[in-house]
Design a protein around this motif. Structure first.
Motif, PDB file in Angstrom:
ATOM      1  N   ILE A  70       0.823  -1.363   0.061  1.00  0.00           N
ATOM      2  CA  ILE A  70       0.251   0.062   0.218  1.00  0.00           C
ATOM      3  C   ILE A  70       0.870   1.214   0.045  1.00  0.00           C
ATOM      4  CG2 ILE A  70      -1.636   1.309   1.462  1.00  0.00           C
ATOM      5  CD1 ILE A  70      -2.837  -1.348   2.230  1.00  0.00           C
ATOM      6  N   ILE A  71       1.855   1.365   0.872  1.00  0.00           N
ATOM      7  CA  ILE A  71       2.846   2.339   1.017  1.00  0.00           C
ATOM      8  C   ILE A  71       3.346   2.659  -0.561  1.00  0.00           C
ATOM      9  CG2 ILE A  71       5.007   3.162   1.630  1.00  0.00           C
ATOM     10  CD1 ILE A  71       4.534   1.707   4.188  1.00  0.00           C
ATOM     11  N   GLY A  72       3.869   1.735  -1.349  1.00  0.00           N
ATOM     12  CA  GLY A  72       4.428   1.604  -2.678  1.00  0.00           C
ATOM     13  C   GLY A  72       3.336   2.241  -3.549  1.00  0.00           C
ATOM     14  N   ALA A  73       2.050   1.875  -3.355  1.00  0.00           N
ATOM     15  CA  ALA A  73       0.895   2.383  -4.319  1.00  0.00           C
ATOM     16  C   ALA A  73       0.653   3.649  -3.911  1.00  0.00           C
ATOM     17  CB  ALA A  73      -0.206   1.576  -3.947  1.00  0.00           C
ATOM     18  N   VAL A  74       0.976   4.095  -2.828  1.00  0.00           N
ATOM     19  CA  VAL A  74       0.584   5.502  -2.534  1.00  0.00           C
ATOM     20  C   VAL A  74       1.696   6.555  -3.191  1.00  0.00           C
ATOM     21  CG1 VAL A  74       0.479   7.180  -0.669  1.00  0.00           C
ATOM     22  CG2 VAL A  74      -0.859   5.242  -0.490  1.00  0.00           C
ATOM     23  N   MET A  75       2.991   5.827  -2.873  1.00  0.00           N
ATOM     24  CA  MET A  75       4.074   6.768  -3.397  1.00  0.00           C
ATOM     25  C   MET A  75       4.036   6.916  -4.909  1.00  0.00           C
ATOM     26  SD  MET A  75       7.022   5.166  -0.996  1.00  0.00           S
ATOM     27  CE  MET A  75       8.303   5.993  -1.730  1.00  0.00           C
ATOM     28  N   GLY A  76       3.512   5.638  -5.643  1.00  0.00           N
ATOM     29  CA  GLY A  76       3.203   5.790  -7.023  1.00  0.00           C
ATOM     30  C   GLY A  76       2.274   6.650  -7.352  1.00  0.00           C
ATOM     31  N   LEU A  77       1.123   6.633  -6.547  1.00  0.00           N
ATOM     32  CA  LEU A  77       0.158   7.811  -7.047  1.00  0.00           C
ATOM     33  C   LEU A  77       0.448   9.051  -6.714  1.00  0.00           C
ATOM     34  CD1 LEU A  77      -3.071   6.015  -5.515  1.00  0.00           C
ATOM     35  CD2 LEU A  77      -2.316   6.203  -7.905  1.00  0.00           C
ATOM     36  N   MET A  78       1.395   9.326  -5.943  1.00  0.00           N
ATOM     37  CA  MET A  78       1.863  10.545  -5.518  1.00  0.00           C
ATOM     38  C   MET A  78       2.585  11.195  -6.765  1.00  0.00           C
ATOM     39  SD  MET A  78       3.101  10.304  -1.881  1.00  0.00           S
ATOM     40  CE  MET A  78       4.067  11.860  -1.510  1.00  0.00           C
ATOM     41  N   GLU A  79       3.706  10.256  -7.382  1.00  0.00           N
ATOM     42  CA  GLU A  79       4.145  10.356  -8.478  1.00  0.00           C
ATOM     43  C   GLU A  79       3.467  10.844  -9.897  1.00  0.00           C
ATOM     44  OE1 GLU A  79       7.628  11.236 -11.138  1.00  0.00           O
ATOM     45  OE2 GLU A  79       7.167  11.097  -8.753  1.00  0.00           O
ATOM     46  N   VAL A  80       1.988  10.045  -9.904  1.00  0.00           N
ATOM     47  CA  VAL A  80       1.151  10.535 -10.874  1.00  0.00           C
ATOM     48  C   VAL A  80       0.484  11.971 -10.600  1.00  0.00           C
ATOM     49  CG1 VAL A  80      -1.165   9.747 -11.697  1.00  0.00           C
ATOM     50  CG2 VAL A  80       0.538   7.944 -11.015  1.00  0.00           C
ATOM     51  N   MET A  81       0.059  11.992  -9.430  1.00  0.00           N
ATOM     52  CA  MET A  81      -0.455  13.365  -9.125  1.00  0.00           C
ATOM     53  C   MET A  81       0.599  14.511  -9.571  1.00  0.00           C
ATOM     54  SD  MET A  81      -3.447  12.635  -8.042  1.00  0.00           S
ATOM     55  CE  MET A  81      -4.009  14.133  -7.320  1.00  0.00           C
ATOM     56  N   ALA A  82       1.792  14.214  -9.386  1.00  0.00           N
ATOM     57  CA  ALA A  82       2.624  15.432  -9.829  1.00  0.00           C
ATOM     58  C   ALA A  82       2.616  15.544 -11.161  1.00  0.00           C
ATOM     59  CB  ALA A  82       3.991  15.026  -9.409  1.00  0.00           C
ATOM     60  N   ASN A  83       2.123  14.605 -12.047  1.00  0.00           N
ATOM     61  CA  ASN A  83       2.139  14.989 -13.502  1.00  0.00           C
ATOM     62  C   ASN A  83       0.691  14.952 -14.162  1.00  0.00           C
ATOM     63  OD1 ASN A  83       5.159  14.170 -14.479  1.00  0.00           O
ATOM     64  ND2 ASN A  83       4.875  12.751 -12.736  1.00  0.00           N
ATOM     65  N   LEU A  84      -0.106  15.451 -13.328  1.00  0.00           N
ATOM     66  CA  LEU A  84      -1.474  15.667 -13.861  1.00  0.00           C
ATOM     67  C   LEU A  84      -1.641  16.569 -15.166  1.00  0.00           C
ATOM     68  CD1 LEU A  84      -3.661  16.099 -10.571  1.00  0.00           C
ATOM     69  CD2 LEU A  84      -3.542  14.175 -12.267  1.00  0.00           C
ATOM     70  N   ALA A  85      -0.459  17.293 -15.358  1.00  0.00           N
ATOM     71  CA  ALA A  85      -0.687  18.053 -16.564  1.00  0.00           C
ATOM     72  C   ALA A  85      -0.102  17.367 -17.881  1.00  0.00           C
ATOM     73  CB  ALA A  85       0.312  19.468 -16.372  1.00  0.00           C
ATOM     74  N   ASP A  86       0.007  15.969 -17.608  1.00  0.00           N
ATOM     75  CA  ASP A  86       0.234  15.424 -18.672  1.00  0.00           C
ATOM     76  C   ASP A  86      -0.311  14.017 -18.877  1.00  0.00           C
ATOM     77  OD1 ASP A  86       1.569  13.950 -21.138  1.00  0.00           O
ATOM     78  OD2 ASP A  86       3.646  13.899 -20.228  1.00  0.00           O
ATOM     79  N   PRO A  87      -1.623  14.133 -19.481  1.00  0.00           N
ATOM     80  CA  PRO A  87      -2.605  13.088 -19.598  1.00  0.00           C
ATOM     81  C   PRO A  87      -1.995  11.751 -19.978  1.00  0.00           C
ATOM     82  CG  PRO A  87      -3.543  14.901 -20.241  1.00  0.00           C
ATOM     83  CD  PRO A  87      -2.021  15.120 -20.201  1.00  0.00           C
ATOM     84  N   SER A  88      -0.974  11.692 -20.865  1.00  0.00           N
ATOM     85  CA  SER A  88      -0.257  10.546 -21.405  1.00  0.00           C
ATOM     86  C   SER A  88       0.345   9.640 -20.449  1.00  0.00           C
ATOM     87  CB  SER A  88       0.636  10.895 -22.567  1.00  0.00           C
ATOM     88  OG  SER A  88       1.803  11.618 -22.068  1.00  0.00           O
ATOM     89  N   LYS A  89       0.917  10.253 -19.325  1.00  0.00           N
ATOM     90  CA  LYS A  89       1.329   9.636 -18.465  1.00  0.00           C
ATOM     91  C   LYS A  89       0.553   8.907 -17.142  1.00  0.00           C
ATOM     92  CE  LYS A  89       5.681  12.199 -18.838  1.00  0.00           C
ATOM     93  NZ  LYS A  89       6.735  13.173 -17.867  1.00  0.00           N
ATOM     94  N   LEU A  90      -0.878   9.541 -17.208  1.00  0.00           N
ATOM     95  CA  LEU A  90      -1.776   8.909 -15.953  1.00  0.00           C
ATOM     96  C   LEU A  90      -1.998   7.453 -16.009  1.00  0.00           C
ATOM     97  CD1 LEU A  90      -4.623  11.913 -16.080  1.00  0.00           C
ATOM     98  CD2 LEU A  90      -2.283  11.613 -14.560  1.00  0.00           C
ATOM     99  N   GLY A  91      -2.202   6.953 -17.108  1.00  0.00           N
ATOM    100  CA  GLY A  91      -2.802   5.694 -17.165  1.00  0.00           C
ATOM    101  C   GLY A  91      -1.458   4.696 -16.741  1.00  0.00           C
ATOM    102  N   PRO A  92      -0.263   4.735 -17.493  1.00  0.00           N
ATOM    103  CA  PRO A  92       0.823   3.864 -17.361  1.00  0.00           C
ATOM    104  C   PRO A  92       1.228   4.409 -15.700  1.00  0.00           C
ATOM    105  CG  PRO A  92       1.160   4.970 -19.365  1.00  0.00           C
ATOM    106  CD  PRO A  92      -0.082   5.563 -18.616  1.00  0.00           C
ATOM    107  N   GLY A  93       1.148   5.364 -15.396  1.00  0.00           N
ATOM    108  CA  GLY A  93       1.622   5.789 -14.068  1.00  0.00           C
ATOM    109  C   GLY A  93       0.560   5.135 -12.831  1.00  0.00           C
TER     110      GLY A  93
END
Length: 246
Positions: free
Chosen positions: A158-181
């Motif tokens: 769960i910690i790993g998933a949250v850290m990954g989602l934090m990275e996704v949230m930091a790239n919200l401006a780039d929709p192409s990275k959301l799915g893979p992230g």
């Protein structure tokens, strides 16, 4: 070899990998270096913090028992005990000295030595009961190392998933990275939950079962040696010990 453990181990991997392919994904969907570091290194760190060094080392040695438990043959052991009983009845307890020297099992050897030394039945039982209790406690504590890993690894996932989602949230401006992230973020959750429920917890349960089997064998030995020291009839001893086979 424990065939069921081998089959279970292989089926565990098959369930995850096969399920991924059936959902239309590929093996690359399950690969995540960051997730592996967070889950497996984190779980190892947690278990090292809670476990004494002797217990952890013994747990690593016990790991082979999952696939190759210690061999036991209760019927053959009962036959040996009856032979010792016959020898002691005909020639005296000193006739068992050769058996002490050739015995490879430390627990049985200790009991036989007490018998040859002429220890009272209560002394033999109490001494071996203490030995049995301590061995069982140490083995169960070592088995709980893997149980602890099964408890910690889902949380690390769960910690790993949250850290990954934090990275996704930091790239919200780039929709192409959301799915893979997002997909990569949940790889850690898969690692944590799958490793716990398919491997760590079942391994702990298997090791506990093996420990219980060993304890029953040692109880058989104690009962047999005490019966010999009490001078019981070999046939009665054999009949009594047969109860451990059920």
């Amino acid at each position: 070899m424990d065939l069921l453990s081998i089959i279970g181990f292989l089926l565990g991997f098959t369930a995850i990998i096969g399920g991924t392919f059936l959902h239309g994904g590929g093996i690359e969907n399950l690969v995540g270096a960051a997730a592996a570091v967070i889950v497996f290194v984190g779980t190892t760190a947690a278990i090292l913090l809670q476990t004494p060094m002797p217990t952890f080392i013994h747990a690593l040695k016990m790991l082979r028992w999952v696939f190759k438990p210690p061999a036991h043959n209760p019927k053959a052991l009962i036959e040996r005990i009856v032979e010792w009983s016959n020898a002691a009845r005909k020639q005296g307890l000193l006739a068992l000295e050769n058996s002490v020297e050739t015995e490879s099992d430390p627990f049985i050897k200790k009991g036989l030595q007490l018998l040859v030394d002429g220890a009272e039945p209560d002394v033999i039982r109490n001494t071996l009961d203490v030995e049995l209790a301590n061995r069982e406690h140490f083995d169960l504590a070592s088995a709980k190392v893997f149980e602890g890993m099964g408890i910690y690894s889902p949380t690390m996932g769960i910690i790993g998933a949250v850290m990954g989602l934090m990275e996704v949230m930091a790239n919200l401006a780039d929709p192409s990275k959301l799915g893979p992230g997002i997909a990569a973020a949940f790889v850690a959750t898969i690692y944590g939950i799958a490793s716990a429920n398919l491997f760590f917890l079942p391994m702990a349960s298997k090791l506990k079962a093996v420990t219980n089997d060993q304890s029953r064998i040692r109880e058989l030995v104690i009962e047999g040696l005490v019966s010999i020291s009490q001078g019981e009839n070999p046939r009665n001893i054999e009949s009594k010990l047969q109860g451990y086979l059920h």
